[in-house]
Design an enzyme around this catalytic site. Structure first.
Site, PDB file in Angstrom:
ATOM      1  N   TRP A  53       0.891  -1.152   0.000  1.00 20.81           N
ATOM      2  CA  TRP A  53       0.000   0.000   0.000  1.00 20.81           C
ATOM      3  C   TRP A  53       0.930   1.203   0.000  1.00 20.81           C
ATOM      4  CZ3 TRP A  53      -1.395   3.972   3.583  1.00 20.81           C
ATOM      5  CH2 TRP A  53      -2.633   4.583   3.345  1.00 20.81           C
ATOM      6  N   ASN A  99       6.713  -3.840   6.027  1.00 18.75           N
ATOM      7  CA  ASN A  99       5.538  -3.006   6.346  1.00 18.75           C
ATOM      8  C   ASN A  99       6.023  -1.885   7.246  1.00 18.75           C
ATOM      9  OD1 ASN A  99       4.031  -4.920   5.089  1.00 18.75           O
ATOM     10  ND2 ASN A  99       2.932  -5.614   6.913  1.00 18.75           N
ATOM     11  N   GLU A 111     -20.648   8.538  11.456  1.00 19.25           N
ATOM     12  CA  GLU A 111     -20.296   7.192  10.993  1.00 19.25           C
ATOM     13  C   GLU A 111     -21.028   6.884   9.675  1.00 19.25           C
ATOM     14  OE1 GLU A 111     -18.106   5.127  11.475  1.00 19.25           O
ATOM     15  OE2 GLU A 111     -18.886   3.228  10.764  1.00 19.25           O
ATOM     16  N   LYS A 132     -19.177   5.945   6.198  1.00 17.68           N
ATOM     17  CA  LYS A 132     -19.465   4.725   5.409  1.00 17.68           C
ATOM     18  C   LYS A 132     -19.737   5.095   3.953  1.00 17.68           C
ATOM     19  CE  LYS A 132     -18.251   2.244   7.384  1.00 17.68           C
ATOM     20  NZ  LYS A 132     -17.710   2.359   8.653  1.00 17.68           N
ATOM     21  N   GLU A 135     -16.538   6.271   2.172  1.00 15.37           N
ATOM     22  CA  GLU A 135     -15.559   5.185   2.018  1.00 15.37           C
ATOM     23  C   GLU A 135     -15.875   4.282   0.832  1.00 15.37           C
ATOM     24  OE1 GLU A 135     -13.781   3.506   6.190  1.00 15.37           O
ATOM     25  OE2 GLU A 135     -15.942   3.346   5.965  1.00 15.37           O
ATOM     26  N   HIS A 170     -24.965  27.517  11.063  1.00 15.53           N
ATOM     27  CA  HIS A 170     -23.632  28.131  11.139  1.00 15.53           C
ATOM     28  C   HIS A 170     -22.786  27.811   9.916  1.00 15.53           C
ATOM     29  CE1 HIS A 170     -24.551  29.492  15.119  1.00 15.53           C
ATOM     30  NE2 HIS A 170     -24.807  28.255  15.520  1.00 15.53           N
ATOM     31  N   LYS A 179      -7.457  -1.742   5.598  1.00 14.00           N
ATOM     32  CA  LYS A 179      -8.232  -2.247   6.736  1.00 14.00           C
ATOM     33  C   LYS A 179      -7.545  -1.913   8.058  1.00 14.00           C
ATOM     34  CE  LYS A 179     -11.459  -4.514   8.768  1.00 14.00           C
ATOM     35  NZ  LYS A 179     -12.704  -3.724   8.874  1.00 14.00           N
TER      36      LYS A 179
HETATM   37  C1  G6P Z   1      -8.855   2.111   8.906  1.00 18.87           C
HETATM   38  C2  G6P Z   1     -10.069   1.271   8.561  1.00 18.87           C
HETATM   39  C3  G6P Z   1     -11.283   1.770   9.346  1.00 18.87           C
HETATM   40  C4  G6P Z   1     -10.975   1.773  10.837  1.00 18.87           C
HETATM   41  C5  G6P Z   1      -9.706   2.571  11.153  1.00 18.87           C
HETATM   42  C6  G6P Z   1      -9.266   2.356  12.590  1.00 18.87           C
HETATM   43  O1  G6P Z   1      -9.026   3.402   8.433  1.00 18.87           O
HETATM   44  O2  G6P Z   1     -10.340   1.340   7.184  1.00 18.87           O
HETATM   45  O3  G6P Z   1     -12.381   0.917   9.093  1.00 18.87           O
HETATM   46  O4  G6P Z   1     -12.059   2.319  11.521  1.00 18.87           O
HETATM   47  O5  G6P Z   1      -8.634   2.139  10.321  1.00 18.87           O
HETATM   48  O6  G6P Z   1      -8.926   1.012  12.741  1.00 18.87           O
HETATM   49  P1  G6P Z   1      -8.952   0.208  14.091  1.00 18.87           P
HETATM   50  O7  G6P Z   1      -8.510  -1.181  13.713  1.00 18.87           O
HETATM   51  O8  G6P Z   1      -7.975   0.885  15.003  1.00 18.87           O
HETATM   52  O9  G6P Z   1     -10.334   0.241  14.621  1.00 18.87           O
END
Ligand code: G6P
Length: 611
Positions: A76, A101, A484, A488, A491, A507, A606
């Site tokens: 990535w 990584n 949230e 979603k 994303e 505002h 992820k």
């Molecule tokens: C990434 C994932 C999100 C997640 C965030 C925090 O951005 O795509 O889905 O909420 O990381 O990850 P964590 O594993 O710390 O909840």
């Protein structure tokens, strides 16, 4: 985010490596590669795009990929664009191959030093400095392990890295600092990966490396040297993660499967911990009740969706348990000077338990004088759990879709239990305690009932697919749910979505309202309903088109400017969890119409193991 798989065996490991990469695909990546040692030669294959492109390329090779020692990687991009030459493995002297990584922060100075020594760089990556550093130090050290032990002293930043040497195919050497690695133990063969998921088809016995560990892995041995240079034994853990956790189970996408799993996994998360009579003792770890009795302030730290769970929890902890609470994004907290209130508990939330910013924030908090630390997490044995004094496992099971769904709702269920556990120590009024207990008892059934709205929401999604912007509104503990919902949608459908506490409309965001920007409203029947209705009128008066998810008793009626979806009536404390479901479904169906990659949305990962 990047993924690592490696193997030393007697059999050909190429299919094990490729399957490992496939099992890590859910984490998000843009290119991949494999290095294999066969007959004292190193072969490297790398491709931009999906692992399928890599496996097709390997199949087309004369030997179709042969080697009993090999390493593989999904990248990535951080340093350097998405190109084949930047994909891992990186090689030095046609001899050492490296996957990595994380980020080597001092890569520029290392690159200058190594270039001056004659090393030629063929990529723009920081990782290539690892390969050349090891090659250089191997000249003056007796083994690859020694060369890596010397090399890591020169690296600043975060790394989980694996190095092989074509002149010694019996060994791979791995190093962990800030980026997780797990050793998989086989019979006459051993493995390494950044996530146990990658290795479940070949073993269930794992050693989770700790910060600063360097290990030498052969077919029959594992030698671990800790941060202080001492050889150490680490516990062997038998994995409880289901082998087929990566199976879509008949659903079109993991995300949809995970949305539908919510009633069951929330039920699991509650099981044995809470009953209609009350919360169990020390549900948040040994000694947690005693710590809660002393807790006067809670600081919640998280990223992404987990941060939204924390924001919701703040409303609950202050309103129900009477404990002061503030919530902060981990990447902000870790780089600012903050004041620690007396008797403060730090609570971190993370699905993966490996998010780099959250881990760094926890480390800082521990050094800054917090009384104790609690991790709310979905992965047992993860770094966050190991580094916190107390922990609470959400039992969501493996979450594969990049867009978090079931992890979020189980985190929220966990937070309501935290309210009960802290409230018990703080004389929370009996009626509030009873309300939460009843609400949690009815929660799984309410989630099931809410999922029956799927068809209605599917139809509604059609009206979104040609839109470019959207606004989500909520008040009180529904404001984080609106956030949230917006997260979603952006994303997975790539539609720009913003969330506002609806009292803030006047505002600024009112200026944006027109028929081209759908406004999504979450409207349970609570004490803020009349206020919310006034905000809805403000939008209507400016020609806005609204989609309202509302309690039947909230008396919203569909008309030409408003589409109303009635959400099952539920007790107030669980409404944020229940109203999350229709917003997840809305994003999913909009993304489906738009034809995006629902489970692996572009540019996202992820588990974000770099800062
Ligand atoms: C990434 C994932 C999100 C997640 C965030 C925090 O951005 O795509 O889905 O909420 O990381 O990850 P964590 O594993 O710390 O909840």
């Amino acid at each position: 985010m990047c993924g690592i798989v490696g193997a030393v065996a007697e059999r050909n490991v190429v299919q094990i490596l490729l399957e490992g990469l496939r099992r890590l695909e859910y984490r998000g990546y843009d290119s991949s590669g494999v290095a294999l040692i066969h007959d004292n030669a190193l072969s490297i294959t790398r491709r931009v795009g999906k692992v399928k492109a890599l496996s097709d390329a390997i199949e087309a090779l004369d030997d179709q990929g042969t080697g009993a020692t090999g390493i593989a990687h999904t990248r990535w991009a951080t340093h350097g664009g998405v190109t084949e030459s930047n994909a891992h493995p990186h090689v030095s002297q046609s001899r050492f191959a490296v996957v990595h990584n994380g980020i080597i922060e001092n890569h520029k100075s290392l690159r200058d030093e190594l270039s001056a020594l004659g090393y030629r760089f063929t990529s723009d990556t920081d990782t290539e400095t690892i390969a050349h550093t090891v090659a250089e130090l191997r000249k003056s050290t007796p083994t690859l392990l020694d060369a890596v032990l010397e090399s890591v002293k020169r690296f600043e930043g975060a790394y989980g890295t694996v190095i092989i040497d074509k002149d010694d195919a019996s060994t791979m050497v791995v190093a962990r600092s800030g980026s997780p690695l797990v050793i998989g133990l086989g019979i006459g063969e051993n493995f390494i990966a950044s996530d146990q998921m990658a290795l479940l088809p070949v073993t269930r016995r794992f050693i989770f490396l700790e910060e600063g560990d360097v290990a030498e892995i052969t077919r029959t041995s594992v030698r671990i040297i800790d941060e202080s240079g001492n050889e150490v034994e680490r516990e062997i853990v038998e994995s409880t993660v289901e082998h087929d956790a990566g199976d879509k189970g008949g659903y079109r996408h993991y995300m949809l499967k995970e949305i539908y799993e919510q009633p069951a996994v929330v039920r699991n998360t509650l099981q044995g911990r809470v009953s209609p009579d009350g919360i169990g003792n020390d549900v948040f770890g040994e000694g947690s009740d005693a710590i809660f009795a002393k807790t006067e302030h809670i600081k919640i730290i998280a990223c992404g969706t987990s941060y939204h769970a924390g924001m919701t929890a703040k409303y609950w902890l202050e309103a129900y348990a009477g404990v002061s609470c503030d919530v902060e994004i981990a990447s902000e907290f870790r780089y600012r000077k903050s004041v620690v209130k007396p008797n403060s508990l730090i609570v971190t939330i993370s699905q993966s338990g490996e998010t780099a910013d959250t881990l760094a924030a926890l480390k800082l908090a521990k050094e800054s004088g917090y009384m104790s630390s609690l991790a709310i997490c979905n992965v047992d044995g993860s770094s966050l759990v190991r580094e916190s004094s107390l922990s609470f496992m959400t039992r969501a099971g493996a979450e594969i879709g990049v867009a978090s769904t079931k992890a979020f709702t189980t985190q929220l269920a966990g937070f309501l239990m935290l309210v009960l556990a802290i409230g018990k120590q703080k004389n929370m009024p009996k009626d509030i305690q009873q309300h939460i207990l009843s609400a949690l008892t009815e929660l799984p059934a309410k989630l099931e009932e809410t999922l029956t709205l799927a068809d209605e929401i599917d139809h509604l999604a059609e009206e979104f697919s040609d839109k470019h912007h959207s606004l989500f509104l909520g008040r009180g503990d529904q404001y984080p749910i609106a956030m949230e919902g917006a997260l979603k949608l952006k994303e997975i459908s790539y539609i720009h979505a913003e969330a506002y506490a609806s009292g803030e409309l006047k505002h600024g965001p009112l200026a944006l309202i027109d028929a081209e920007m759908p406004v999504i409203v979450v409207a349970p029947n609570n004490e803020l309903l009349e206020k919310l209705k006034s905000n809805v009128e403000e939008v209507r008066a400016r020609g806005g088109i609204m989609y309202v998810f509302a309690d039947k008793d909230a008396h919203f009626e569909s008309d030409e400017t408003m589409r109303v979806v009635n959400v099952p009536h539920c007790l107030e404390s669980i409404a944020p969890i229940v109203y999350t479901i229709p917003l997840q479904l809305l994003s999913y169906y909009v993304a489906l119409i738009k034809g995006t990659d629902v489970d692996q949305p572009r540019n996202l990962a992820k588990s974000v193991t770099v800062e």
